[in-house]
Design an enzyme around this catalytic site. Structure first.
Site, PDB file in Angstrom:
ATOM      1  N   HIS A  70      -1.710 -13.754  16.765  1.00 49.73           N
ATOM      2  CA  HIS A  70      -0.415 -13.629  17.446  1.00 49.73           C
ATOM      3  C   HIS A  70       0.160 -14.969  17.895  1.00 49.73           C
ATOM      4  O   HIS A  70       1.371 -15.153  17.916  1.00 49.73           O
ATOM      5  CB  HIS A  70      -0.522 -12.635  18.599  1.00 49.73           C
ATOM      6  CG  HIS A  70      -0.550 -11.222  18.103  1.00 49.73           C
ATOM      7  ND1 HIS A  70      -1.711 -10.513  17.992  1.00 49.73           N
ATOM      8  CD2 HIS A  70       0.437 -10.443  17.617  1.00 49.73           C
ATOM      9  CE1 HIS A  70      -1.433  -9.332  17.469  1.00 49.73           C
ATOM     10  NE2 HIS A  70      -0.139  -9.254  17.237  1.00 49.73           N
ATOM     11  N   ASP A  73      -2.547  -5.506  10.841  1.00 48.89           N
ATOM     12  CA  ASP A  73      -3.705  -4.703  11.233  1.00 48.89           C
ATOM     13  C   ASP A  73      -4.220  -3.848  10.078  1.00 48.89           C
ATOM     14  O   ASP A  73      -5.424  -3.703   9.904  1.00 48.89           O
ATOM     15  CB  ASP A  73      -3.347  -3.812  12.426  1.00 48.89           C
ATOM     16  CG  ASP A  73      -3.417  -4.591  13.723  1.00 48.89           C
ATOM     17  OD1 ASP A  73      -4.412  -5.313  13.917  1.00 48.89           O
ATOM     18  OD2 ASP A  73      -2.481  -4.496  14.540  1.00 48.89           O
ATOM     19  N   CYS A 132       6.524  -4.305   8.666  1.00 49.96           N
ATOM     20  CA  CYS A 132       6.856  -5.318   9.671  1.00 49.96           C
ATOM     21  C   CYS A 132       5.714  -6.304   9.910  1.00 49.96           C
ATOM     22  O   CYS A 132       5.788  -7.134  10.800  1.00 49.96           O
ATOM     23  CB  CYS A 132       7.287  -4.671  10.985  1.00 49.96           C
ATOM     24  SG  CYS A 132       5.978  -3.728  11.757  1.00 49.96           S
ATOM     25  N   GLU A 138      -0.889   1.462  10.715  1.00 52.92           N
ATOM     26  CA  GLU A 138      -1.694   0.237  10.657  1.00 52.92           C
ATOM     27  C   GLU A 138      -3.184   0.531  10.740  1.00 52.92           C
ATOM     28  O   GLU A 138      -3.998  -0.367  10.802  1.00 52.92           O
ATOM     29  CB  GLU A 138      -1.234  -0.778  11.716  1.00 52.92           C
ATOM     30  CG  GLU A 138      -0.936  -0.237  13.067  1.00 52.92           C
ATOM     31  CD  GLU A 138      -0.320  -1.276  14.012  1.00 52.92           C
ATOM     32  OE1 GLU A 138      -0.206  -2.455  13.665  1.00 52.92           O
ATOM     33  OE2 GLU A 138       0.013  -0.874  15.144  1.00 52.92           O
TER      34      GLU A 138
END
Ligand code: PEP
Ligand code: MG
Length: 590
Positions: free
Chosen positions: A202, A470, A517, A446
């Protein structure tokens, strides 16, 4: 401080890592120390022990002054009550047990004082973290914070927060947490180099959205540098050059000019519609983490927001954001971007994103990515979840807000989340508060179990958004932030393509749309493949939109479908990747 001239005397060292955020930058480094930083170990002679103790006392004194300075700033900006939080930090510095045990360890083992102090501090931290008492566990965190500061002072490295970089620097760290990254001062951070990390961690996603060139997974880079060293970061190729020579700088100057002029051409063409050569109109949305990124969404001509990662509202704040402040954030986005949609994802805390304000709710876990995170956390902490859902619902009265849940693993979980949403709707209706009664609700796909039961999930939601970051991690069992196995993290693995295709088929059978996404969506190498597999929309970090739009304006949809068909018939991830490379090579030219 080393000036550029002296720097040239040092030998150039080029190391390779993972290209994480594109761009080239050059500057002096700023070493950022995180918890488990490597502390050098060396023996000290008997007659040097007193000197080591003096160094230790000096470091404690400097640390005390630093904390007092922060307290004064916090008191001025936030108030006396908030500044009291640092009382606990000052108490750690006065803890006689910690000090005398460090000195005793030094006298006994005759190893350098930072090693002794680190050993004792880690022992304390571990002991506190294992205590089944919330208050005492938090004390472990205080000790960790203060210990880092003392270590930084002992090692002669400035300990700091990234939000307060005072000069333009390249940040070098063993690791950067998402909350560190979110707080980074993007006007001062020229680049980022970390020992660990991967393309989908992230912190890297945040760097990419801020257009900060980054190379991660450079293993022991922090042990090779000294404060003030000069470094060149090549975020395109994943190369970091320490003490670059004049000829290297000239070569990179040329590369940078070529890249910038290419990117400028793509940026200028980016206002054109996203239409393929055979006339198919496609939808490209933006992923954002902060409300002020709404300007990026507009500048990059995104069709609204396909993923708003709301956990960043929680990461650097000492308290969970209130319903009111969340409502204002979501409403601002909705109003600014209407009629385009803003897909707000409910909280995805946990994994590599435990929030400071909720730290007490996240005990240490062996497998945080498989643990207490996202919707699992929200379904357990329903009051906190409801605060967010009410804020989203209220904001939905002011624009095209949509809601989606992260980490759904099956139909029951989706059903439970929808039940809680229905309770929130009922509460608001009872109070006569407006919200969009037709609010669209989506499920992220995910987790492999969600993909396999896409037909069941499709009955209870309005759209799917595939989180490939993920999904790939769980499908191939590759920890997404572990640089040692990052080469095995393959978006073109046949298992990934088959899963994507399966989800698309099931979604379309149920007449709902599918978006992607994850970071795969923003890689122009995969844009044609994803649309060819039948995905309806892509959502990505805004700076990646021009390249994605460029490639699809230079392809036909029928070619993209053929590409996907060929890829689906192949067995090797490397061969599929090479196929995608061949497809995009000419089409990416500008
Ligand atoms: C994903 O997993 O692909 C995703 C978009 O969610 P995040 O990266 O925030 O986990
Ligand atoms: Mg995810």
């Amino acid at each position: 401080m080393i000036n550029e001239e002296d720097q040239r005397q040092k030998p150039e060292l080029s190391v390779r890592g993972i290209s994480a955020s594109q761009g080239i930058s050059y500057g002096q480094i700023f070493v950022y120390i995180q918890s488990d930083v490597e502390v050098p170990v060396f023996q000290v002679e008997k007659n040097k022990v007193a000197g080591e103790i003096a160094r230790f006392e000096q470091a404690l004194m400097v640390t005390r002054q630093q904390i007092q300075k922060i307290m004064a700033e916090v008191e001025k900006n936030l108030g006396a009550e908030e500044a009291r939080i640092f009382d606990a930090h000052l108490l750690v510095l006065e803890d006689q047990a910690l000090i005398t045990e460090t000195v005793r360890e030094l006298e006994k083992t005759r190893t350098n004082v930072e090693t002794c102090f680190n050993r004792i501090a880690q022992r304390y931290i571990k002991a506190f973290e294992e205590i089944d008492d919330e208050y005492l566990r938090e004390r472990g965190g205080d000790i960790r914070d203060v210990a880092q500061r003392v270590l930084a002072n002992l090692l002669g490295r400035t300990n700091q927060t990234l939000s307060k970089l005072v000069e333009k620097r390249i940040v070098v760290a063993n690791d950067i947490s998402p909350s560190d990254a979110a707080g980074i001062d993007s006007s001062q951070a020229l680049g980022m180099v970390t020992d660990s990390g991967s393309k989908t961690s992230h912190a890297v996603i945040v760097a990419r959205s801020m257009k900060i060139p980054a190379v991660v997974g450079v293993r022991d880079f922090t042990t090779k540098v000294q404060a003030g060293d000069w470094v060149l970061v090549d975020g395109y190729e994943g190369v970091v050059i320490l003490n670059p020579s004049e000829s290297t700088l000239i070569r990179y100057g040329q590369i940078q000019r070529q890249k910038q002029s290419y990117e400028q051409r793509l940026f200028e063409a980016n206002s054109l519609p996203a239409i393929t050569l055979d006339g198919v109109k496609l939808t490209l949305r933006a992923n954002i983490e902060k409300v002020d990124e709404v300007e990026l969404v507009k500048n990059y001509h995104a069709d609204g927001v396909g993923l708003f990662r709301t956990e960043f509202l929680y990461l650097n704040s000492p308290e969970a954001p209130s319903e009111e402040s969340q409502y204002t954030a979501y409403r601002t986005l909705a109003e600014q971007l209407a009629p385009s949609p803003v897909v707000v994802r409910s909280l995805d805390l946990g994994g590599d994103k435990p929030a400071q304000s909720q730290a007490h709710l996240f005990p240490k876990e062996n497998n945080p990515f498989l643990g207490y995170r996202a919707i699992r956390f929200c379904l357990d902490q329903t009051e906190l979840f409801k605060v967010q859902l009410r804020a989203i619902l209220r904001a939905s009265a002011h624009g095209n807000i949509q809601l989606m849940y992260p980490m759904i693993s099956g139909r029951e979980e989706l059903g439970r989340a929808n039940e809680i949403l229905a309770e929130c709707k009922a509460e608001l209706s009872q109070k006569g508060i407006a919200f969009n009664k037709e609010l669209k609700v989506g499920s992220m796909i995910e987790i492999p179990s969600a993909a396999m039961t896409a037909d069941l999930l499709a009955r209870d939601c309005d759209f799917f958004s595939i989180g490939t970051n993920d999904l790939i991690q769980y499908l191939i069992a590759i920890d997404r932030v572990n640089d040692r196995i990052a080469h095995l993290y393959e978006p073109t693995h046949p298992a990934v393509l088959r899963t994507l295709r399966h989800v698309v088929v099931e979604a379309h059978r149920a007449k709902i749309k599918v978006s992607v996404c994850g970071e795969m969506a923003g890689d122009p190498l995969y844009t044609p493949l994803l649309f060819g597999l039948g995905v309806d929309e892509l959502s990505m970090t805004p700076p990646l939109l021009p390249a994605a739009k460029h490639i699809l304006r230079n392809m036909t949809m029928s070619d993209a479908k053929k590409l996907a068909q060929m890829a689906m018939a192949m067995s090797s991830p490397k061969d599929i990747n090479a196929l995608c490379e061949r497809f995009s090579a000419d089409r990416l030219k500008a």
